[in-house]
Every structure is written in structure tokens, then in C-alpha cells.
Design a protein around this motif. Structure first.
Motif, PDB file in Angstrom:
ATOM      1  N   CYS A  99       0.839  -1.192   0.000  1.00 52.90           N
ATOM      2  CA  CYS A  99       0.000   0.000   0.000  1.00 52.90           C
ATOM      3  C   CYS A  99       0.881   1.253   0.000  1.00 52.90           C
ATOM      4  O   CYS A  99       1.690   1.437   0.904  1.00 52.90           O
ATOM      5  CB  CYS A  99      -0.890  -0.018   1.235  1.00 52.90           C
ATOM      6  SG  CYS A  99      -1.789   1.509   1.450  1.00 52.90           S
ATOM      7  N   CYS A 154       0.049   3.678   3.387  1.00 51.50           N
ATOM      8  CA  CYS A 154       0.512   3.435   4.765  1.00 51.50           C
ATOM      9  C   CYS A 154       1.878   2.751   4.747  1.00 51.50           C
ATOM     10  O   CYS A 154       2.539   2.664   5.777  1.00 51.50           O
ATOM     11  CB  CYS A 154      -0.502   2.609   5.549  1.00 51.50           C
ATOM     12  SG  CYS A 154      -0.731   0.930   4.948  1.00 51.50           S
ATOM     13  N   CYS A 173      -6.689  -1.544   0.846  1.00 51.19           N
ATOM     14  CA  CYS A 173      -5.766  -1.871   1.938  1.00 51.19           C
ATOM     15  C   CYS A 173      -6.577  -1.959   3.228  1.00 51.19           C
ATOM     16  O   CYS A 173      -7.112  -0.950   3.690  1.00 51.19           O
ATOM     17  CB  CYS A 173      -4.691  -0.795   2.080  1.00 51.19           C
ATOM     18  SG  CYS A 173      -3.660  -1.035   3.552  1.00 51.19           S
ATOM     19  N   CYS A 206      -5.178   0.441   6.285  1.00 48.10           N
ATOM     20  CA  CYS A 206      -5.405   1.891   6.416  1.00 48.10           C
ATOM     21  C   CYS A 206      -6.670   2.358   5.706  1.00 48.10           C
ATOM     22  O   CYS A 206      -7.034   3.522   5.807  1.00 48.10           O
ATOM     23  CB  CYS A 206      -4.186   2.665   5.906  1.00 48.10           C
ATOM     24  SG  CYS A 206      -4.002   2.686   4.116  1.00 48.10           S
ATOM     25  N   PHE A 263      -7.199   2.581   2.477  1.00 57.35           N
ATOM     26  CA  PHE A 263      -6.904   3.290   1.225  1.00 57.35           C
ATOM     27  C   PHE A 263      -7.267   2.422   0.023  1.00 57.35           C
ATOM     28  O   PHE A 263      -7.157   1.199   0.068  1.00 57.35           O
ATOM     29  CB  PHE A 263      -5.400   3.580   1.202  1.00 57.35           C
ATOM     30  CG  PHE A 263      -4.897   4.342   0.013  1.00 57.35           C
ATOM     31  CD1 PHE A 263      -5.346   5.613  -0.269  1.00 57.35           C
ATOM     32  CD2 PHE A 263      -3.938   3.774  -0.825  1.00 57.35           C
ATOM     33  CE1 PHE A 263      -4.851   6.330  -1.351  1.00 57.35           C
ATOM     34  CE2 PHE A 263      -3.435   4.479  -1.915  1.00 57.35           C
ATOM     35  CZ  PHE A 263      -3.899   5.764  -2.177  1.00 57.35           C
TER      36      PHE A 263
HETATM   37 ZN   LIG Z   1      -2.559   1.063   3.540  1.00 56.06          ZN
END
Ligand SMILES: [Zn+2]
Length: 410
Positions: free
Chosen positions: A24, A27, A68, A71, A73
Motif C-alpha cells: 500500500c 501506509c 488496503c 489503512c 486506502f
Molecule cells: Zn494502507
């Protein structure tokens, strides 16, 4: 809608793959898992084409969204930042819609008021044509510095001109000398693939200025997931945030969120944050969303498939009955809507109030963009409205032309 995909050419690099695992880029610890894929979409949806041939032959790439779960995202895992062209031909400005202009002005006034910015300096990263920065200065700020490769000086008409300075360039670590009380970044982060690297650079550039407020605005993907609003997913947008994932990005780079709101018919997230000085602070409303977002990601594919088949049946049926359908709004949403559904002659043409778009063509499908005034003659039976927020504006305009087509907001 911005261009600041450029900011990013400097930062180049999409999600990094290693031994089949996609890390990712937001993060830098979690991994991305694919959940939505569209093949062959135009790499640009804000650049309209000068001819139908150009539009049909425009470069296309695939889009594959990954989530992800660490986090929250969402990122296009196969994004290739090198395909983008940037220039002043970028027609990203939404400044022609009275609704959008009014929204931007009230946001500028609110931010200047709430963050005590009168008489102070703003820096806007990815300022586009500079309309918003001008509004910040018109709302009482002493000075505005805008930076964007797509900035065009002759297009901006503002009484604050002598307090504005523009740099036609990418924003990066070379600009650490540009000090400001507010750093704005609107509709830009979604064009940046390595979001963590970008925030690290912004944070380093701000340095020790603990009073500087960061003011960001960008699309909210939670609504897109919940409504399966696939027309809000397009190639230029490689990064997708919810309030929570954006706040977590701020915190990871040393900013304490103090505002986390949904604006503009809840389509956009606004976030404000100050350098946290290394001190922890309690979560604010909207941050704790990881579980609900994860659930929506799981449901997305099924919702999308149903919505896609509903739209195709609808426009096919209109076509079969000899009815005339047009799309209102010639921006990125229309490009994504038309190309994702693979619509061709079911749609006659597209209209848009921005005169700079007239006579141009939609990349991918080749539909022409015309002046809404042409509807007086063409008399559509159905108008597909790409942005429901404009429904009142558009139905009034149609009524003013003596027309009463069926209006279908997406
Ligand atoms: Zn992430």
C-alpha cells in the motif's frame, strides 16, 4: 479535475509489487487486494478531443482498484503515471457552473474565517486556473501563491490580482522556501499514486511552522462505494480516500485533524489539520470508519454489476423506442459513465455549459460535446444528468427552453 497528476511525475511510482504482493503506497505497511476492474479506459478524461478520430484512438489502459485493509486506502494497482500529458489544454475547471462556484466561494470564506487567515498568506498546491486561491484572497487573505503546471494567467479575472503570485510548475521539495500560513490542496491528492511520499514532502517543506494549517479537499470514496457510483472512478484518479483513511494519512505524517467534513452534496471530503508537534490527540468524528468501509468494499462488485445492467437496459429501451437521449455534463464523470458502460449510439451527444468544451469529443466513445442551447432544436426525450447536484439548475434551464424531457440523474 486537476492536472496535478504532474506533481506526481516528479514522484513517479505506483504501488510496488514484490513477489506477488502489492504494498500500500498510503501506509507503506499494508497490502492491496483487488476488488474492481475495468479494461481499456481512456487514460485522460478531462482532456476532450479535437475530432472523433482522435477521441476513438485515444490511449487506453486498465484500471484495477485494490483495497488496503490496514489503512482503508484504495488505489489503482496498475496505474501508469507516465501516460499522462499535462498542459494548459487541460480543461479541468468546474468554475463555469454557478453551483460549483458558489460552493467554492463559501468554502474559501469559511476556511479564512475558521482558521483565522485574514491578512495572512496561502499557498495552493495544484491551484489549477487559480480561481479558488483568488477567492481566499478576496475573502481577506493578504497574499496567495499558487503552483500548478496547468496555470493559465490570462483566464483569471479577479480584483485580487495584485496579491496573487503563480508558479507554472510542479510542487516538490525545491519549494521549501515558499512559506505560508495555510497550505491548500484541492482535488489533487487523488491524482497522486505515492500519497505517503507526497505527504512526507509536504510535511518536510512546512518544517517547523507549527501554526500552518493544511486545508485539503478531495472526493469521498465511501459514497462511491455505497452507491456503486462507477462514473466517479476514472484513470486520472489513482488514489481514493474516505474521511478515515485521509485522517490516518494526516496523522501518520504528523498532522492533527481538526476538521473532517463532507461537502458539496456529500461528494467531497474537506480536512484541516495542524502539525501535531509529536503530541497524540483524540480521534475526531469520521475517523473511525475502517470496519464500515471494509464492508462496503466487499459489497461493491455485486452492486456495480446490477447498476450497470440497469443503465444499459434503460438506454437500450429508449433507443429501441426511437427516443433521443443525451448526457448533460462533459467532464470526467461522463467519460467514465460512457466508457464503463460501453455506450455508443444509444446516446446522441453530450452537452456542457463550458464553452471551451463545445465541438470537442469524449475520449474513448467519440460522443460530441455541444452547447446546451442546441437542445432547443434537438429536443431530447431523455437527459442523463452526470451530477445530481445540478438537477435544479439543469431542469430550470431546460424549462426555460420550453423542454420537459425525462431527467435521469446518475
Ligand atoms: Zn494502507
Amino acid at each position: 479535475m486537476t492536472h496535478s497528476t504532474d506533481t506526481i511525475s516528479a514522484l513517479k511510482s505506483g504501488p510496488k509489487t514484490e513477489k506477488g504482493v502489492t504494498y500500500c503506497p498510503n501506509c507503506e505497511s499494508g497490502t492491496l487486494e483487488a476488488f474492481y476492474e475495468v479494461k481499456s479506459i481512456p487514460v485522460h478524461s478531462v482532456l476532450l478531443m479535437p475530432s472523433r478520430d482522435h477521441a476513438l484512438g485515444y490511449p487506453q489502459r486498465d484500471l484495477k482498484l485494490g483495497f488496503c485493509s490496514s489503512c482503508g486506502f484504495i488505489s489503482n494497482m496498475v496505474f501508469d503515471p507516465t501516460v499522462h500529458e499535462y498542459s494548459t489544454s487541460c480543461e479541468e475547471s468546474q468554475g463555469f457552473s454557478p453551483t460549483f462556484t458558489a460552493f467554492a466561494r463559501s468554502l474559501a470564506e469559511r476556511w479564512v474565517e475558521e482558521y483565522d487567515l485574514k491578512g495572512k498568506t496561502a499557498l495552493e498546491i495544484g491551484c489549477g486556473k487559480g480561481e479558488f486561491l483568488a477567492m481566499m484572497v478576496e475573502s481577506g487573505m493578504a497574499k496567495g501563491i499558487g503552483i500548478d503546471p496547468a496555470y493559465i494567467p490570462e483566464r483569471l479575472d479577479t480584483p485580487a490580482a495584485d496579491k496573487l503570485e503563480f508558479i507554472q510548475d510542479l510542487y516538490d521539495e525545491r519549494y521549501t522556501e515558499l512559506k505560508a500560513d495555510a497550505v491548500c490542496c484541492r482535488h489533487t491528492l487523488e491524482h497522486i499514486s505515492p500519497t505517503s511520499a507526497f505527504m512526507r514532502m509536504v510535511s518536510q517543506n512546512i518544517g517547523e511552522q507549527t501554526e500552518t494549517v493544511l486545508l485539503f479537499e478531495l472526493p469521498d470514496v465511501y459514497r462511491v462505494l455505497k452507491e456503486a457510483a462507477f462514473w466517479d472512478i476514472y484513470y486520472e484518479h489513482c488514489s481514493y480516500f474516505t474521511t478515515g483513511s485521509l485522517a490516518r494519512l494526516f496523522r501518520r505524517h504528523g498532522f492533527r485533524p481538526v476538521e473532517l467534513d463532507l461537502e458539496y452534496d456529500k461528494q467531497y471530503i474537506t480536512i484541516a489539520g495542524y502539525p501535531d508537534g509529536g503530541q497524540p490527540s483524540p480521534l475526531i468524528e469520521g475517523e473511525d470508519d475502517l470496519a464500515t468501509v471494509t464492508a462496503e468494499v466487499k459489497r461493491f462488485k455485486e452492486k456495480f454489476q446490477k447498476l450497470r445492467s440497469d443503465w444499459i437496459s434503460k438506454v437500450d429501451a429508449f433507443k429501441a423506442e426511437g427516443k433521443r437521449t443525451v448526457v448533460w455534463g462533459g467532464g470526467s464523470k461522463a467519460v467514465s459513465f460512457l466508457t464503463t458502460l460501453g455506450l455508443k449510439d444509444q446516446i446522441d451527444f453530450v452537452v456542457d455549459i463550458n464553452p471551451h468544451k463545445h465541438g470537442k469529443f469524449i475520449p474513448g466513445t467519440g460522443h460530441e460535446v455541444r452547447d446546451p442551447e442546441t437542445l432547443r432544436v434537438e429536443k431530447p426525450d431523455c437527459v442523463i444528468l452526470m451530477n445530481p447536484v445540478y438537477e435544479k439548475e439543469v431542469s430550470e434551464q431546460l424549462a426555460g427552453m420550453g423542454l420537459s424531457p425525462v431527467i435521469l440523474p446518475v
